[in-house]
Design a protein around this motif. Structure first.
Motif, PDB file in Angstrom:
ATOM      1  N   ALA A 140       0.822  -1.205   0.000  1.00  0.00           N
ATOM      2  CA  ALA A 140       0.000   0.000   0.000  1.00  0.00           C
ATOM      3  C   ALA A 140       0.857   1.256   0.000  1.00  0.00           C
ATOM      4  N   THR A 141       0.487   2.211  -0.825  1.00  0.00           N
ATOM      5  CA  THR A 141       1.158   3.510  -0.822  1.00  0.00           C
ATOM      6  C   THR A 141       0.625   4.337   0.341  1.00  0.00           C
ATOM      7  N   VAL A 142       1.262   5.466   0.594  1.00  0.00           N
ATOM      8  CA  VAL A 142       0.790   6.367   1.647  1.00  0.00           C
ATOM      9  C   VAL A 142      -0.642   6.813   1.348  1.00  0.00           C
ATOM     10  N   THR A 143      -0.922   7.079   0.090  1.00  0.00           N
ATOM     11  CA  THR A 143      -2.262   7.524  -0.302  1.00  0.00           C
ATOM     12  C   THR A 143      -3.307   6.458  -0.009  1.00  0.00           C
ATOM     13  N   VAL A 144      -3.003   5.219  -0.342  1.00  0.00           N
ATOM     14  CA  VAL A 144      -3.944   4.122  -0.100  1.00  0.00           C
ATOM     15  C   VAL A 144      -4.115   3.889   1.393  1.00  0.00           C
ATOM     16  N   LEU A 145      -3.028   3.927   2.139  1.00  0.00           N
ATOM     17  CA  LEU A 145      -3.099   3.753   3.588  1.00  0.00           C
ATOM     18  C   LEU A 145      -3.955   4.846   4.219  1.00  0.00           C
ATOM     19  N   ALA A 146      -3.785   6.067   3.744  1.00  0.00           N
ATOM     20  CA  ALA A 146      -4.590   7.177   4.252  1.00  0.00           C
ATOM     21  C   ALA A 146      -6.064   6.961   3.948  1.00  0.00           C
ATOM     22  N   GLN A 147      -6.377   6.423   2.790  1.00  0.00           N
ATOM     23  CA  GLN A 147      -7.772   6.162   2.424  1.00  0.00           C
ATOM     24  C   GLN A 147      -8.399   5.104   3.328  1.00  0.00           C
ATOM     25  N   GLY A 171       6.612   5.368  12.433  1.00  0.00           N
ATOM     26  CA  GLY A 171       7.782   6.190  12.703  1.00  0.00           C
ATOM     27  C   GLY A 171       8.201   6.988  11.488  1.00  0.00           C
ATOM     28  N   SER A 172       9.504   7.042  11.260  1.00  0.00           N
ATOM     29  CA  SER A 172      10.040   7.820  10.150  1.00  0.00           C
ATOM     30  C   SER A 172      10.088   7.042   8.846  1.00  0.00           C
ATOM     31  N   THR A 173       9.626   5.786   8.886  1.00  0.00           N
ATOM     32  CA  THR A 173       9.694   4.962   7.674  1.00  0.00           C
ATOM     33  C   THR A 173       8.674   5.389   6.628  1.00  0.00           C
ATOM     34  N   VAL A 174       7.607   6.027   7.076  1.00  0.00           N
ATOM     35  CA  VAL A 174       6.578   6.489   6.147  1.00  0.00           C
ATOM     36  C   VAL A 174       6.312   7.964   6.422  1.00  0.00           C
ATOM     37  N   SER A 175       6.497   8.783   5.426  1.00  0.00           N
ATOM     38  CA  SER A 175       6.268  10.215   5.596  1.00  0.00           C
ATOM     39  C   SER A 175       5.055  10.641   4.769  1.00  0.00           C
ATOM     40  N   GLY A 176       4.424  11.711   5.210  1.00  0.00           N
ATOM     41  CA  GLY A 176       3.321  12.261   4.440  1.00  0.00           C
ATOM     42  C   GLY A 176       1.960  11.656   4.721  1.00  0.00           C
ATOM     43  N   LEU A 177       1.866  10.798   5.771  1.00  0.00           N
ATOM     44  CA  LEU A 177       0.583  10.145   6.042  1.00  0.00           C
ATOM     45  C   LEU A 177      -0.468  11.161   6.473  1.00  0.00           C
ATOM     46  N   LEU A 178      -0.121  12.026   7.414  1.00  0.00           N
ATOM     47  CA  LEU A 178      -1.097  13.016   7.876  1.00  0.00           C
ATOM     48  C   LEU A 178      -1.483  13.976   6.759  1.00  0.00           C
ATOM     49  N   ALA A 179      -0.495  14.347   5.949  1.00  0.00           N
ATOM     50  CA  ALA A 179      -0.777  15.260   4.836  1.00  0.00           C
ATOM     51  C   ALA A 179      -1.767  14.641   3.856  1.00  0.00           C
ATOM     52  N   ALA A 180      -1.703  13.324   3.700  1.00  0.00           N
ATOM     53  CA  ALA A 180      -2.630  12.632   2.808  1.00  0.00           C
ATOM     54  C   ALA A 180      -3.969  12.352   3.479  1.00  0.00           C
ATOM     55  N   LEU A 181      -3.940  12.186   4.812  1.00  0.00           N
ATOM     56  CA  LEU A 181      -5.141  11.800   5.549  1.00  0.00           C
ATOM     57  C   LEU A 181      -6.106  12.962   5.788  1.00  0.00           C
ATOM     58  N   ILE A 182      -5.590  14.077   6.249  1.00  0.00           N
ATOM     59  CA  ILE A 182      -6.450  15.185   6.681  1.00  0.00           C
ATOM     60  C   ILE A 182      -7.420  15.665   5.596  1.00  0.00           C
ATOM     61  N   PRO A 183      -6.985  15.848   4.342  1.00  0.00           N
ATOM     62  CA  PRO A 183      -7.941  16.281   3.316  1.00  0.00           C
ATOM     63  C   PRO A 183      -9.084  15.299   3.073  1.00  0.00           C
ATOM     64  N   LEU A 184      -8.856  14.027   3.391  1.00  0.00           N
ATOM     65  CA  LEU A 184      -9.886  13.010   3.168  1.00  0.00           C
ATOM     66  C   LEU A 184     -10.977  13.051   4.228  1.00  0.00           C
ATOM     67  N   LEU A 185     -10.718  13.714   5.338  1.00  0.00           N
ATOM     68  CA  LEU A 185     -11.669  13.713   6.450  1.00  0.00           C
ATOM     69  C   LEU A 185     -12.759  14.775   6.299  1.00  0.00           C
ATOM     70  N   LEU A 224      -3.756  15.537  14.699  1.00  0.00           N
ATOM     71  CA  LEU A 224      -4.104  16.101  13.399  1.00  0.00           C
ATOM     72  C   LEU A 224      -3.730  17.570  13.262  1.00  0.00           C
ATOM     73  N   GLY A 225      -3.314  18.193  14.359  1.00  0.00           N
ATOM     74  CA  GLY A 225      -2.933  19.584  14.298  1.00  0.00           C
ATOM     75  C   GLY A 225      -4.086  20.522  14.040  1.00  0.00           C
ATOM     76  N   ILE A 226      -5.252  20.157  14.574  1.00  0.00           N
ATOM     77  CA  ILE A 226      -6.451  20.976  14.369  1.00  0.00           C
ATOM     78  C   ILE A 226      -6.422  22.181  15.286  1.00  0.00           C
TER      79      ILE A 226
END
Length: 222
Positions: A127-134, A185-199, A218-220
């Motif tokens: 799974a890519t970061v985008t798919v994981l975020a979905q 951890g640091s192995t996957v970057s950009g998860l939150l950036a991909a997740l927040i717009p989907l919410l 989420l840094g809300i």
């Protein structure tokens, strides 16, 4: 600095899901005394046994969790003002929280594994970061949407109590997201950036309840 903050919340939030009773040295018999009392057992040949491949990944855990909570979510969808009470909602919310707690324990068990074994696959591809975020967004949206629908029908006399109950549910949900982030951890970057717009609009539910773990993760801005 965010991970220092998250580590503090992880310690507080995830510590509730495990416990241990320490033993003093005097409580444990010497290994030699145990082994000498055991009969000799032949060592079996395990070379032909199949390798276990049933270890769940984050994708598996989150998808299974979404499926497991669905029945309870559907029950909450039919809540009306007449039965939006602690007596009715409490057992349902507790069931969902227990499912989420099991998911947290399962994700914690992935710590230290290879990144591909942690993330998991979709249709045979890691799974890519985008798919994981979905996948994560589907679970969050499922729960937060129904939380919002319940809050919308609660009468003013019981609103504070019901809001506190639902906040406790969203807090555990936030702990699951936090656990996923910290396990990756640091192995996957950009998860939150991909997740927040989907919410989308469900973020307003988090802001309304002001659930600290979720707000920090989420840094809300509340």
């Amino acid at each position: 600095m965010i991970f220092n903050t998250l580590s503090i919340f992880a310690t507080l939030a995830l510590g509730a899901f495990s416990s241990a009773i320490p033993l003093s040295a005097g409580d444990v018999p010497a290994v030699s005394s145990i082994s000498s009392a055991l009969p000799a057992v032949p060592t079996p040949d395990i070379s032909s046994l199949p390798v276990r491949r049933d270890q769940l990944t984050i994708v598996d855990i989150v998808k299974n969790t979404t499926t497991s909570v669905q029945t309870h979510v559907e029950t909450l969808q039919f809540i009306q003002s007449t039965n939006a009470t602690l007596e009715t909602l409490g057992p349902i919310v507790d069931d969902i929280k227990n499912i989420l707690a099991d998911a947290i324990v399962a994700v914690e068990g992935l710590a230290g594994k290879e990144v591909n074994d942690i993330i998991g696959t979709v249709e045979g591809v890691v799974a890519t970061v985008t798919v994981l975020a979905q996948v994560i967004a589907e679970l969050l949206t499922t729960i937060l949407t129904v939380v919002g629908s319940v809050l919308a029908v609660v009468t003013s006399d019981v609103y504070p109590c019901v809001a506190a109950l639902l906040s406790s549910l969203v807090e555990v949900l936030g702990c699951l997201v936090l656990c996923i982030i910290m396990t990756l951890g640091s192995t996957v970057s950009g998860l939150l950036a991909a997740l927040i717009p989907l919410l989308g609009g469900v973020l307003s539910i988090v802001s309304k309840l002001d659930v600290v773990v979720f707000v920090k993760v989420l840094g809300i801005t509340v």
